[in-house]
Scaffold this motif. Structure first.
Motif, short mmCIF file in Angstrom:
data_model
loop_
_atom_site.label_atom_id
_atom_site.label_comp_id
_atom_site.label_asym_id
_atom_site.label_seq_id
_atom_site.Cartn_x
_atom_site.Cartn_y
_atom_site.Cartn_z
N ALA A 87 0.84 -1.20 0.00
CA ALA A 87 0.00 0.00 0.00
C ALA A 87 0.87 1.25 0.00
CB ALA A 87 -0.91 -0.01 1.23
N GLY A 88 0.40 2.28 -0.68
CA GLY A 88 1.08 3.57 -0.64
C GLY A 88 2.18 3.74 -1.65
N THR A 89 2.37 2.78 -2.57
CA THR A 89 3.45 2.90 -3.54
C THR A 89 3.00 3.54 -4.85
OG1 THR A 89 3.01 0.59 -4.16
CG2 THR A 89 4.81 0.99 -2.62
N GLY A 90 1.74 3.96 -4.93
CA GLY A 90 1.27 4.69 -6.11
C GLY A 90 0.91 3.81 -7.29
N LYS A 91 0.70 2.52 -7.05
CA LYS A 91 0.40 1.60 -8.16
C LYS A 91 -0.82 2.04 -8.96
CE LYS A 91 -0.34 -1.87 -5.39
NZ LYS A 91 -0.21 -1.16 -4.12
N THR A 92 -1.93 2.24 -8.24
CA THR A 92 -3.18 2.60 -8.92
C THR A 92 -3.15 4.04 -9.40
OG1 THR A 92 -4.36 1.03 -7.51
CG2 THR A 92 -5.68 2.69 -8.65
N TYR A 93 -2.61 4.94 -8.59
CA TYR A 93 -2.61 6.36 -8.92
C TYR A 93 -1.83 6.63 -10.20
CZ TYR A 93 -2.95 11.34 -7.82
OH TYR A 93 -3.25 12.68 -7.86
N LEU A 94 -0.64 6.04 -10.31
CA LEU A 94 0.17 6.27 -11.50
C LEU A 94 -0.45 5.61 -12.73
CD1 LEU A 94 3.74 5.79 -9.98
CD2 LEU A 94 2.65 7.94 -10.67
N ALA A 95 -1.07 4.43 -12.54
CA ALA A 95 -1.76 3.80 -13.66
C ALA A 95 -2.91 4.68 -14.14
CB ALA A 95 -2.28 2.42 -13.24
N MET A 96 -3.62 5.27 -13.20
CA MET A 96 -4.71 6.17 -13.56
C MET A 96 -4.19 7.39 -14.33
SD MET A 96 -8.04 6.38 -13.15
CE MET A 96 -8.53 5.64 -11.59
N ALA A 97 -3.06 7.94 -13.89
CA ALA A 97 -2.47 9.08 -14.58
C ALA A 97 -2.09 8.72 -16.02
CB ALA A 97 -1.25 9.59 -13.82
N LYS A 98 -1.54 7.52 -16.21
CA LYS A 98 -1.19 7.08 -17.56
C LYS A 98 -2.44 6.88 -18.41
CE LYS A 98 2.18 6.43 -19.07
NZ LYS A 98 3.04 7.40 -19.82
N ALA A 99 -3.53 6.41 -17.79
CA ALA A 99 -4.78 6.22 -18.53
C ALA A 99 -5.34 7.56 -19.01
CB ALA A 99 -5.79 5.50 -17.64
N GLN A 123 -3.66 10.31 -19.43
CA GLN A 123 -2.72 10.82 -20.44
C GLN A 123 -3.01 10.19 -21.80
OE1 GLN A 123 1.25 9.14 -20.65
NE2 GLN A 123 2.15 11.18 -20.60
N ALA A 124 -3.23 8.87 -21.84
CA ALA A 124 -3.51 8.18 -23.10
C ALA A 124 -4.83 8.65 -23.71
CB ALA A 124 -3.54 6.67 -22.88
N LEU A 125 -5.83 8.91 -22.86
CA LEU A 125 -7.11 9.39 -23.36
C LEU A 125 -6.98 10.80 -23.94
CD1 LEU A 125 -10.18 8.79 -23.59
CD2 LEU A 125 -10.43 9.93 -21.37
N GLN A 126 -6.26 11.67 -23.23
CA GLN A 126 -6.08 13.04 -23.70
C GLN A 126 -5.30 13.08 -25.01
OE1 GLN A 126 -4.29 15.12 -20.41
NE2 GLN A 126 -6.24 15.46 -19.37
N ASN A 139 -11.60 -3.15 -26.93
CA ASN A 139 -10.71 -2.58 -27.94
C ASN A 139 -10.47 -1.09 -27.66
OD1 ASN A 139 -10.62 -4.99 -29.56
ND2 ASN A 139 -12.67 -4.49 -30.29
N ASP A 140 -9.31 -0.60 -28.10
CA ASP A 140 -8.96 0.82 -28.03
C ASP A 140 -9.25 1.40 -26.65
OD1 ASP A 140 -8.26 0.97 -30.81
OD2 ASP A 140 -10.40 0.92 -31.28
N SER A 141 -8.84 0.66 -25.63
CA SER A 141 -9.14 1.05 -24.25
C SER A 141 -7.89 0.99 -23.39
CB SER A 141 -10.21 0.12 -23.64
OG SER A 141 -11.38 0.11 -24.43
N PHE A 142 -7.89 1.78 -22.34
CA PHE A 142 -6.88 1.67 -21.29
C PHE A 142 -7.61 1.06 -20.10
CE2 PHE A 142 -2.61 3.28 -20.04
CZ PHE A 142 -2.59 2.78 -18.75
N ILE A 143 -7.23 -0.15 -19.73
CA ILE A 143 -7.98 -0.94 -18.76
C ILE A 143 -7.13 -1.15 -17.51
CG2 ILE A 143 -9.33 -3.05 -18.44
CD1 ILE A 143 -8.64 -3.28 -21.69
N ILE A 144 -7.68 -0.79 -16.36
CA ILE A 144 -6.97 -0.95 -15.09
C ILE A 144 -7.76 -1.92 -14.21
CG2 ILE A 144 -6.14 0.18 -13.00
CD1 ILE A 144 -5.92 2.77 -14.62
#
Length: 358
Positions: A155-167, A169-172, A246-251
């Motif tokens: 917990a607290g290592t930013g796993k989900t948060y950084l993945a969300m940021a990349k998602a 970014q990819a959408l934008q 398809n064409d998705s960023f999936i977490i």
């Protein structure tokens, strides 16, 4: 620019010079405000002192002199050079930034602190999201380089948060058309019973951490519209069955609470033009007794498969309160020292949970 530390100000009392002592002067560029480098009330400089108690540091004008044992002086001089680059990038300095920079300079990593701490992922709502540790930067780079990335760590290592940021970014950047966020609806050691309310109200508590991260990165007023248009979809894992994404960023978050069968089901939803990130902490499994965690077995199954990478984050990558890292280490020591009982399942120190990246 103004240099607020223009007066001769010793930051600690001088110590007698030893035969192995060394001295070095760091000249700060004129365009770098000294107050930004030294911190409010010299908080940053005090953090440097705390990391190297045998070193004397003095600031005068735009020069900082460092005196003490030669090995420590060399590291502190490098540290100050790195911090100057961080300030030049516009990244604010804090004592936590100093401690992480010291860790990078004193371990075996070849990464420079300025390369890690100025690595922009996403600028949103007046702030920039960046990795804060070498492990986090490797994780972000793995997401860029692979179709499927596993972020495994405490917990607290930013796993989900950084993945969300990349998602986001990819959408934008229009590399994907939608973001899909999912996690298993498994209770964390508590029996909540039959919750009242609509289906949405029942599953929202499980998905709340994903919503929280999303609100940090996207204008909250636009989120309902994005969800209504299915540009962003937040749903429990069971809703993924039978779909091709398809064409998705999936977490997939909290993946340690998937069964082996659920993990296979999720991974085979992968469609063309999509990226998957699977995050979880294999030491915090909340599945009923006897159910094997899909996250614990998937590495053995997928090791060697091209375009899939497993990233290991550790207590040194924790970016919450300092005690969180200490608590994680304390539990790890306790867990590996106690005898394993028949109901314990695989020891939480096996290669499924520990070790380096593969």
């Amino acid at each position: 620019m103004s240099t607020s530390a223009a007066s001769d100000r010793p930051v600690r009392s001088a110590t007698p010079a030893a035969s192995h002592a060394s001295e070095h002067r760091v000249v700060v560029p004129a365009h770098v405000p000294m107050v930004a480098l030294l911190g409010s009330r010299d908080a940053v400089l005090r953090a440097v002192e705390d990391g190297f108690p045998g070193v004397d540091v003095h600031a005068r004008g735009n020069e900082i002199s460092v005196h003490g044992p030669a090995a420590d002086v060399a590291i502190v001089s490098r540290l100050l050079d790195e911090l100057v680059e961080v300030v030049e990038s516009g990244t604010p300095l804090t004592p936590e930034v100093v401690s992480r920079s010291v860790a990078m300079l004193t371990d075996t990593s070849a990464q420079r602190p300025s390369e890690v701490l100025t690595f922009d992922i996403l600028s949103s709502r007046g702030r920039t999201i960046r990795p804060k540790t070498v492990g986090q930067k490797h994780y972000v780079e793995a997401i860029d380089a692979n179709t499927i990335t596993f972020g495994i760590g405490p917990a607290g290592t930013g796993k989900t948060y950084l993945a969300m940021a990349k998602a986001v970014q990819a959408l934008q950047a229009k590399r994907v058309n939608r973001i899909i966020l999912t996690r298993p609806a498994v209770e964390a050691g508590e029996k909540l019973g039959y919750l009242p309310g609509s289906l949405s109200e029942k599953i929202d508590p499980y998905l709340r951490p994903l919503y929280d991260a999303l609100h940090d990165m996207v204008d909250p007023d636009s989120i309902p519209k994005l969800i209504e248009s299915s540009t962003i979809e937040v749903a429990p894992l069971a809703y993924m069955r039978g779909r091709s994404l398809n064409d998705s960023f999936i977490i997939l978050d909290e993946a340690q609470n998937t069964s082996a069968e659920q993990m296979k089901m999720f991974l085979t939803r992968l469609g063309f033009g999509s990226t998957m990130v699977i995050t979880g902490d294999a030491t915090q499994v909340d599945l009923p007794g006897g159910t094997a965690s899909g996250l614990r077995v998937v590495e053995d199954i997928l090791t060697g498969v091209d375009d899939v990478e497993f990233c290991r984050l550790t207590s040194s990558d924790v970016v919450r309160h300092r005690l969180v890292s200490d608590i994680i280490d304390a539990y790890a020591r306790w867990d590996t020292s106690r005898p394993a009982g028949p109901a314990d399942g695989p020891r939480r120190g096996s290669h499924h949970e520990r070790g380096g990246r593969r």
